[in-house]
Design an enzyme around this catalytic site. Structure first.
Site, PDB file in Angstrom:
ATOM      1  CD  GLN A   1      -1.878  -6.264   3.285  1.00 16.03           C
ATOM      2  OE1 GLN A   1      -2.273  -5.821   2.210  1.00 16.03           O
ATOM      3  NE2 GLN A   1      -0.609  -6.552   3.507  1.00 16.03           N
TER       4      GLN A   1
ATOM      5  CE1 TYR B   1       0.259   2.023  -0.533  1.00 15.53           C
ATOM      6  CE2 TYR B   1       0.921  -0.238  -0.053  1.00 15.53           C
ATOM      7  CZ  TYR B   1       0.557   0.744  -0.962  1.00 15.53           C
ATOM      8  OH  TYR B   1       0.507   0.465  -2.307  1.00 15.53           O
TER       9      TYR B   1
HETATM   10  C1  LIG Z   1      -1.375  -6.997  -8.405  1.00 13.56           C
HETATM   11  C2  LIG Z   1      -0.620  -6.898  -7.103  1.00 13.56           C
HETATM   12  C3  LIG Z   1      -1.202  -6.259  -6.024  1.00 13.56           C
HETATM   13  C4  LIG Z   1      -0.526  -6.194  -4.779  1.00 13.56           C
HETATM   14  N1  LIG Z   1      -1.154  -5.623  -3.705  1.00 13.56           N
HETATM   15  C5  LIG Z   1      -0.612  -5.750  -2.460  1.00 13.56           C
HETATM   16  C6  LIG Z   1      -1.348  -5.383  -1.304  1.00 13.56           C
HETATM   17  O1  LIG Z   1      -2.526  -4.985  -1.356  1.00 13.56           O
HETATM   18  N2  LIG Z   1      -0.743  -5.514  -0.099  1.00 13.56           N
HETATM   19  C7  LIG Z   1       0.553  -5.981   0.003  1.00 13.56           C
HETATM   20  O2  LIG Z   1       1.064  -6.098   1.126  1.00 13.56           O
HETATM   21  N3  LIG Z   1       1.273  -6.350  -1.072  1.00 13.56           N
HETATM   22  C8  LIG Z   1       0.706  -6.276  -2.294  1.00 13.56           C
HETATM   23  N4  LIG Z   1       1.403  -6.741  -3.397  1.00 13.56           N
HETATM   24  C9  LIG Z   1       2.737  -7.344  -3.224  1.00 13.56           C
HETATM   25  C10 LIG Z   1       2.648  -8.877  -3.133  1.00 13.56           C
HETATM   26  O3  LIG Z   1       2.013  -9.261  -1.910  1.00 13.56           O
HETATM   27  C11 LIG Z   1       4.043  -9.536  -3.185  1.00 13.56           C
HETATM   28  O4  LIG Z   1       4.829  -9.089  -2.101  1.00 13.56           O
HETATM   29  C12 LIG Z   1       4.759  -9.226  -4.496  1.00 13.56           C
HETATM   30  O5  LIG Z   1       3.921  -9.479  -5.609  1.00 13.56           O
HETATM   31  C13 LIG Z   1       6.039 -10.083  -4.653  1.00 13.56           C
HETATM   32  O6  LIG Z   1       5.734 -11.473  -4.622  1.00 13.56           O
HETATM   33  P1  LIG Z   1       5.701 -12.349  -5.981  1.00 13.56           P
HETATM   34  O7  LIG Z   1       7.099 -12.286  -6.552  1.00 13.56           O
HETATM   35  O8  LIG Z   1       5.343 -13.722  -5.556  1.00 13.56           O
HETATM   36  O9  LIG Z   1       4.694 -11.730  -6.895  1.00 13.56           O
HETATM   37  C14 LIG Z   1       0.772  -6.779  -4.647  1.00 13.56           C
HETATM   38  C15 LIG Z   1       1.362  -7.396  -5.762  1.00 13.56           C
HETATM   39  C16 LIG Z   1       0.679  -7.489  -6.966  1.00 13.56           C
HETATM   40  C17 LIG Z   1       1.319  -8.220  -8.124  1.00 13.56           C
END
Ligand SMILES: Cc1cc2nc3c(=O)[nH]c(=O)nc-3n(C[C@H](O)[C@H](O)[C@H](O)COP(=O)(O)O)c2cc1C
Length: 356
Positions: free
Chosen positions: A99, A180
């Site tokens: 990404q 972003y």
């Molecule tokens: C620790 C952490 C770091 C994340 N960093 C990014 C990132 O670098 N880029 C991004 O698009 N989303 C990032 N996200 C969002 C996740 O991709 C995802 O959309 C979000 O956790 C919701 O999904 P989930 O309910 O399965 O956790 C991050 C989420 C977490 C928990």
């Protein structure tokens, strides 16, 4: 009926299932010059049973960094570091996209090389604070990008995409979500421009479209994905009526034909369905139901045709063998938030697999 455990073709490649590891920043790029380490290679290789892994947000240039210890993909050291990661994932039978994340105004000059400061479409400061080496600090007013600055950042994405291929990645996901830089162009509260990069839904969509086009030109549209989060308020974004700009973005991308669209949903299922109707490629959904993380319930989104693939963040942090556990009906390890960002291998490579 198609299930999340059925294979799917993405960019001419057959993925064994429709479960995506969502991109997650882990702030552990402790290798030389912000490059990934052997632990990073182990972390992703452990998760190789995902149909597709999307890495943590990775800056396409030094100026795109918004958090401490996030990796880049703009130097030979970083390419070499990522090569160890992609080799490990491929040896474990997986597939991995990187990404590309330029954080724009969500950052701080103390994270950037001397003389650089955060940039954005307009000089609008984000509410809140950013985590720096010296602890939390208020966001600052970003520098407004001019035409040449925009062209430079688009070109940096293309160069990073070529580096991604050199590092052995299967493709690139352009990050236009979660507040972003590309999202700052899409949203009216952060894009006050009246030139060709703002003003109308088409103008606001143009930067994201140009980045995707540049990446696709560099490495092939089938290897290019795009992540969006219409209506998401992260990073002090306010999109009261997101649909026009995102439909304009999809229209602009029709001649480009990126391989997948990764939608981070913010509660508006009707908009997701509208985007799905208009996007001819693979639709990856991160459903983000309010009040909980994505879980086994989201597998039904593939079965009922809402999405082609579903992505999981938090569950993948804690469950390296997540597809097997989803198929099994669990059990699931719980993610430790205290070790999300930075630190050693605890909370990174030490979550057990089933029977492990
Ligand atoms: C620790 C952490 C770091 C994340 N960093 C990014 C990132 O670098 N880029 C991004 O698009 N989303 C990032 N996200 C969002 C996740 O991709 C995802 O959309 C979000 O956790 C919701 O999904 P989930 O309910 O399965 O956790 C991050 C989420 C977490 C928990």
């Amino acid at each position: 009926m198609t299930t999340a455990f059925d294979p799917i073709d993405l960019g001419g490649r057959r993925l064994p299932n429709r479960i995506v590891m969502a991109p997650m920043t882990r702030s552990r790029a402790y290798g030389p010059g912000l490059s990934p380490t052997a632990s990073t290679a182990a972390y992703y290789a452990q998760r190789a049973s995902a149909g597709l892994i999307v890495t943590e947000g990775t800056q396409p240039s030094a100026g795109g960094q918004g958090y401490p210890d996030t990796p880049g993909l703009h130097s030979a050291e970083q390419v070499a570091g990522w090569r160890r990661v992609t080799d490990a994932v491929h040896e474990a039978g997986g597939r991995i996209f990187v990404q590309l994340m330029h954080t724009g105004r969500i950052g701080h000059r103390s994270l950037l090389p001397d003389g650089l400061r955060p940039v954005a479409p307009s000089p609008v400061r984000a509410k809140g604070s950013v985590w720096t080496a010296a602890g939390p600090q208020e966001f600052e007013e970003p520098a407004e990008l001019d035409e040449s600055g925009i062209a430079r950042i688009v070109a940096e994405h293309a160069a990073a995409a070529r580096n991604a291929v050199a590092a052995g990645f299967d493709g690139v996901e352009v990050h236009a979500a979660n507040g972003y830089l590309a999202h700052q162009f899409l949203a009216p509260n952060t894009n006050r421009r009246t030139d060709g990069w703002g003003g109308t839904p088409e103008g606001r969509a143009r930067f994201a479209a140009e980045v995707v086009r540049a990446v696709a030109d560099a490495i092939g549209a089938e290897r290019t994905g795009l992540r969006i989060s219409p209506g998401n308020t992260l990073g002090d974004i306010d999109e009261p009526d997101p649909e026009p700009a995102y439909l304009a973005l999809l229209r602009a991308l029709e001649p480009v034909g990126p391989g997948y669209l990764h939608v981070v949903e913010s509660g508006d299922r009707a908009l997701t369905l509208e985007l799905r109707k208009r996007f001819p490629g693979v639709l990856v959904l991160n459903a983000r139901a309010s009040g909980r993380h994505n879980g086994p319930q989201e597998l039904a989104l593939v079965e009922d045709g809402t999405a082609d693939m579903v992505s999981y963040g938090t569950l993948f942090v804690a469950n390296p063998d997540l597809p097997a556990r989803l198929r099994n009906g669990g059990p699931y390890n719980t993610a430790d938030r205290a070790t999300y960002y930075g630190g050693d291998d605890r909370g990174y490579t030490d979550y057990p697999a089933l029977g492990g």
